[in-house]
Design a protein around this motif. Structure first.
Motif, short mmCIF file in Angstrom:
data_model
loop_
_atom_site.label_atom_id
_atom_site.label_comp_id
_atom_site.label_asym_id
_atom_site.label_seq_id
_atom_site.Cartn_x
_atom_site.Cartn_y
_atom_site.Cartn_z
N SER A 99 0.84 -1.20 0.00
CA SER A 99 0.00 0.00 0.00
C SER A 99 0.87 1.24 0.00
O SER A 99 2.04 1.21 0.37
N ALA A 100 0.28 2.34 -0.42
CA ALA A 100 1.00 3.61 -0.43
C ALA A 100 1.34 4.04 0.99
O ALA A 100 2.40 4.63 1.22
N GLY A 101 0.48 3.79 1.92
CA GLY A 101 0.74 4.13 3.32
C GLY A 101 1.94 3.38 3.86
O GLY A 101 2.77 3.92 4.59
N GLY A 102 2.08 2.12 3.50
CA GLY A 102 3.22 1.32 3.92
C GLY A 102 4.50 1.82 3.31
O GLY A 102 5.56 1.82 3.95
N PHE A 103 4.44 2.27 2.05
CA PHE A 103 5.61 2.82 1.39
C PHE A 103 6.05 4.11 2.08
O PHE A 103 7.24 4.31 2.33
N ALA A 104 5.10 4.97 2.42
CA ALA A 104 5.43 6.22 3.12
C ALA A 104 6.06 5.91 4.47
O ALA A 104 7.04 6.55 4.87
N ASP A 105 5.53 4.92 5.18
CA ASP A 105 6.11 4.54 6.48
C ASP A 105 7.54 4.05 6.30
O ASP A 105 8.43 4.37 7.10
N LEU A 106 7.79 3.26 5.23
CA LEU A 106 9.12 2.74 4.97
C LEU A 106 10.10 3.88 4.66
O LEU A 106 11.21 3.92 5.18
N VAL A 107 9.68 4.83 3.82
CA VAL A 107 10.54 5.95 3.44
C VAL A 107 10.82 6.85 4.64
O VAL A 107 11.95 7.31 4.84
N LEU A 108 9.83 7.11 5.45
CA LEU A 108 9.98 8.02 6.58
C LEU A 108 10.59 7.37 7.82
O LEU A 108 10.84 8.05 8.81
N ALA A 109 10.85 6.07 7.77
CA ALA A 109 11.38 5.36 8.94
C ALA A 109 12.80 5.80 9.29
O ALA A 109 13.18 5.79 10.46
N TRP A 121 18.53 8.76 6.13
CA TRP A 121 18.49 8.26 4.76
C TRP A 121 17.63 9.16 3.88
O TRP A 121 18.01 9.48 2.75
N LEU A 122 16.49 9.59 4.41
CA LEU A 122 15.58 10.45 3.65
C LEU A 122 16.27 11.77 3.30
O LEU A 122 16.21 12.23 2.16
#
Length: 85
Positions: A5-15, A19-20
């Motif tokens: 899901s897009a929400g899971g991707f955002a959580d992964l990127v913002l974790a 790195w971000l």
């Protein structure tokens, strides 16, 4: 790891904030050149424009044409008036 899901991707990127930020800086550096050089500081003395210190104009003032002889723009015809009789 698969993100569905897009929400899971955002959580992964913002974790990982470090790195971000590193990825953001790399994207900006790849797509934009170096920042522009700062402009020189303004001069402290003298007029800001060469003509700023003058008190009189060198040429005589222009004579304006009268509106009746030379209109500045063409006007449209007057609006029609509808009366209810």
């Amino acid at each position: 790891m698969t993100v569905r899901s897009a929400g899971g991707f955002a959580d992964l990127v913002l974790a990982d904030p470090a790195w971000l930020e590193a990825e953001f800086e790399a994207i900006v550096a790849a797509n934009f050149g170096p920042p522009p050089k700062p402009s020189p500081p303004p001069r402290a003395s003298g007029p800001s424009h060469p003509s700023a210190g003058r008190t009189r104009s060198r040429r005589p003032p222009r004579v304006r044409a009268r509106a009746g002889k030379c209109p500045r723009r063409e006007r449209s015809p007057p609006a029609t008036v509808v009366s209810c009789r």
